[in-house]
Scaffold this motif. Structure first.
Motif, PDB file in Angstrom:
ATOM      1  N   LEU A 145       0.821  -1.208   0.000  1.00 19.52           N
ATOM      2  CA  LEU A 145       0.000   0.000   0.000  1.00 19.52           C
ATOM      3  C   LEU A 145       0.858   1.263   0.000  1.00 19.52           C
ATOM      4  CD1 LEU A 145      -2.849  -1.141   2.403  1.00 19.52           C
ATOM      5  CD2 LEU A 145      -3.095  -0.504  -0.006  1.00 19.52           C
ATOM      6  N   GLN A 146       1.984   1.229   0.692  1.00 24.49           N
ATOM      7  CA  GLN A 146       2.890   2.377   0.663  1.00 24.49           C
ATOM      8  C   GLN A 146       3.404   2.603  -0.762  1.00 24.49           C
ATOM      9  OE1 GLN A 146       5.599   2.922   4.380  1.00 24.49           O
ATOM     10  NE2 GLN A 146       5.169   0.739   4.273  1.00 24.49           N
ATOM     11  N   ARG A 147       3.771   1.508  -1.432  1.00 29.71           N
ATOM     12  CA  ARG A 147       4.271   1.614  -2.814  1.00 29.71           C
ATOM     13  C   ARG A 147       3.184   2.144  -3.738  1.00 29.71           C
ATOM     14  NH1 ARG A 147       4.407  -2.301  -6.904  1.00 29.71           N
ATOM     15  NH2 ARG A 147       3.831  -3.935  -5.422  1.00 29.71           N
ATOM     16  N   ALA A 148       1.942   1.685  -3.525  1.00 31.06           N
ATOM     17  CA  ALA A 148       0.833   2.122  -4.368  1.00 31.06           C
ATOM     18  C   ALA A 148       0.553   3.610  -4.190  1.00 31.06           C
ATOM     19  CB  ALA A 148      -0.422   1.317  -4.028  1.00 31.06           C
ATOM     20  N   MET A 149       0.669   4.114  -2.969  1.00 32.78           N
ATOM     21  CA  MET A 149       0.427   5.535  -2.726  1.00 32.78           C
ATOM     22  C   MET A 149       1.488   6.399  -3.384  1.00 32.78           C
ATOM     23  SD  MET A 149      -1.060   5.880   1.154  1.00 32.78           S
ATOM     24  CE  MET A 149       0.223   4.876   1.897  1.00 32.78           C
ATOM     25  N   VAL A 150       2.737   5.960  -3.305  1.00 31.94           N
ATOM     26  CA  VAL A 150       3.842   6.745  -3.868  1.00 31.94           C
ATOM     27  C   VAL A 150       3.792   6.748  -5.392  1.00 31.94           C
ATOM     28  CG1 VAL A 150       6.345   6.862  -4.127  1.00 31.94           C
ATOM     29  CG2 VAL A 150       5.346   6.406  -1.880  1.00 31.94           C
ATOM     30  N   THR A 151       3.494   5.585  -5.991  1.00 32.97           N
ATOM     31  CA  THR A 151       3.476   5.467  -7.461  1.00 32.97           C
ATOM     32  C   THR A 151       2.112   5.754  -8.058  1.00 32.97           C
ATOM     33  OG1 THR A 151       3.033   3.077  -7.297  1.00 32.97           O
ATOM     34  CG2 THR A 151       5.342   3.771  -7.417  1.00 32.97           C
ATOM     35  N   LYS A 152       1.110   6.037  -7.193  1.00 30.51           N
ATOM     36  CA  LYS A 152      -0.260   6.345  -7.641  1.00 30.51           C
ATOM     37  C   LYS A 152      -0.842   5.212  -8.485  1.00 30.51           C
ATOM     38  CE  LYS A 152       0.868  11.284  -7.692  1.00 30.51           C
ATOM     39  NZ  LYS A 152       2.246  11.056  -7.241  1.00 30.51           N
ATOM     40  N   ARG A 153      -0.773   4.005  -7.939  1.00 32.85           N
ATOM     41  CA  ARG A 153      -1.302   2.833  -8.624  1.00 32.85           C
ATOM     42  C   ARG A 153      -2.608   2.365  -7.982  1.00 32.85           C
ATOM     43  NH1 ARG A 153       1.849   1.991 -13.315  1.00 32.85           N
ATOM     44  NH2 ARG A 153       3.918   2.813 -12.806  1.00 32.85           N
ATOM     45  N   VAL A 154      -3.516   1.919  -8.808  1.00 35.41           N
ATOM     46  CA  VAL A 154      -4.776   1.360  -8.316  1.00 35.41           C
ATOM     47  C   VAL A 154      -4.499   0.013  -7.653  1.00 35.41           C
ATOM     48  CG1 VAL A 154      -7.036   0.431  -9.003  1.00 35.41           C
ATOM     49  CG2 VAL A 154      -6.166   2.537 -10.048  1.00 35.41           C
ATOM     50  N   VAL A 155      -5.146  -0.225  -6.535  1.00 34.50           N
ATOM     51  CA  VAL A 155      -4.971  -1.472  -5.796  1.00 34.50           C
ATOM     52  C   VAL A 155      -6.231  -2.325  -5.929  1.00 34.50           C
ATOM     53  CG1 VAL A 155      -4.757  -2.475  -3.482  1.00 34.50           C
ATOM     54  CG2 VAL A 155      -3.368  -0.504  -4.122  1.00 34.50           C
ATOM     55  N   HIS A 156      -6.031  -3.591  -6.259  1.00 38.03           N
ATOM     56  CA  HIS A 156      -7.146  -4.535  -6.304  1.00 38.03           C
ATOM     57  C   HIS A 156      -7.114  -5.366  -5.022  1.00 38.03           C
ATOM     58  CE1 HIS A 156     -10.152  -7.275  -8.002  1.00 38.03           C
ATOM     59  NE2 HIS A 156      -9.448  -8.233  -7.414  1.00 38.03           N
TER      60      HIS A 156
END
Length: 317
Positions: A145-156
């Motif tokens: 989730l930290q990586r997704a927030m930094v890279t602005k990626r959608v999480v499934h």
């Protein structure tokens, strides 16, 4: 703090962020803006490549690095305590990264400080709350989730609803992580519900970060979101109860989960004051103490509890 120490601390602060304003430096070190300008000029004259942009702030030229930092014993001890807490409140990946960082910190300590840290490490233990489950304690998926927030990626994710065994698939745009109620929560924009949602991480069954990039320009920061949620909260209600001393011992730390404000030890009982936004939930909690407890105020809450008791009686007759 003398000026030499302050100059070193300001340089460390400048290297910790991409851009720092003069006001931010002034507030942190409790100095005037004029002193900030003088200190920054002194650093520039000593050869530190600080770039100042009017109305924007200061930044250190890319590629410049301060030589290895010497931590004080107190600073290293504080990080050790944080590491102990990280053991029970983060996932294995974050825990591993923190341990690696702590090893690097230990490598620059003096020998006497290393001995003190080793002694402290052996004698400090953090025991998880009995209210935590092992799944809560591990806080799965923090790294993803930290990586997704930094890279602005959608999480499934596959998410289990509260008080239900139903698992739903969700695609979310995470805006922040929040730790409260002995558990980690992910605040995110849910593409299914078209709104912001609070996902308790212990209920996430599966999760992976997709390659889809989302636009975060319309999302508030986590602090802005929480401020708005607080503003929407119901009016806080003050509830005062009196509980017999022989029963009060069973409340223990539970009171802190229900808005505990203060207590007064009386002759035969204990007078407790609470502030809560959820009187209904509070009423269900105090019912477990049956006749060992008396509601002092407010009158409408007392009537609410009485009605709940009558419903309970009719249900079991």
């Amino acid at each position: 703090m003398n000026r030499i120490d302050r100059l070193s601390a300001i340089l460390i602060h400048l290297q910790s962020k991409r851009r720092v304003t003069a006001q931010e430096i002034a507030e942190r070190f409790e100095i005037s803006l004029r002193s900030v300008y003088r200190d920054v000029k002194a650093l520039q004259e000593s050869g530190v490549p600080i770039i100042g942009e009017s109305g924007i702030g200061y930044s250190v030229m890319e590629g410049y690095r301060l030589p290895p930092v010497m931590f004080t014993n107190e600073e290293a001890s504080s990080l050790l305590l944080a590491g102990k807490l990280a053991e029970i409140s983060t996932d294995p990946a974050v825990k591993k990264h923190f341990e690696n960082a702590l090893f690097k910190i230990k490598s620059v300590l003096r020998y006497t400080d290393k001995e003190q840290i080793e002694t402290l490490e052996e004698n400090v233990i953090v025991i998880p709350s009995s209210y935590n489950t092992s799944k809560d304690a591990n806080a799965q998926y923090l790294s993803e989730l930290q990586r997704a927030m930094v890279t602005k990626r959608v999480v499934h994710m596959e998410y289990c609803k509260a008080y239900d065994t139903t698992v739903e698939a969700r695609d979310v745009e995470p805006i922040g992580l929040c730790y409260y109620g002995n558990a980690w929560h992910c605040i995110a924009w849910c593409r299914l519900r078209k709104d912001y949602r609070d996902f308790k991480m212990s209920r996430i069954v599966k999760l992976y970060v997709t390659d889809t990039v989302f636009d975060n320009s319309s999302h508030p920061s986590i602090s802005e979101y929480l401020s708005k949620m607080t503003a929407r909260e119901k009016q806080l209600s003050e509830i005062i109860i009196r509980i017999r001393k022989d029963v009060a011992r069973y409340i223990g730390g539970q009171k802190y989960y229900y808005g505990f404000v203060s207590e007064e030890i009386c002759e035969d009982d204990v007078r407790l004051t609470f502030l809560t936004s959820y009187p209904d939930m509070f009423a269900r909690w105090i019912l477990m103490f049956t006749d060992g407890l008396t509601i002092e105020s407010p009158a409408d809450f007392k009537a609410q509890v009485k009605e709940m008791c009558e419903k309970l009686y009719r249900h079991h007759v």
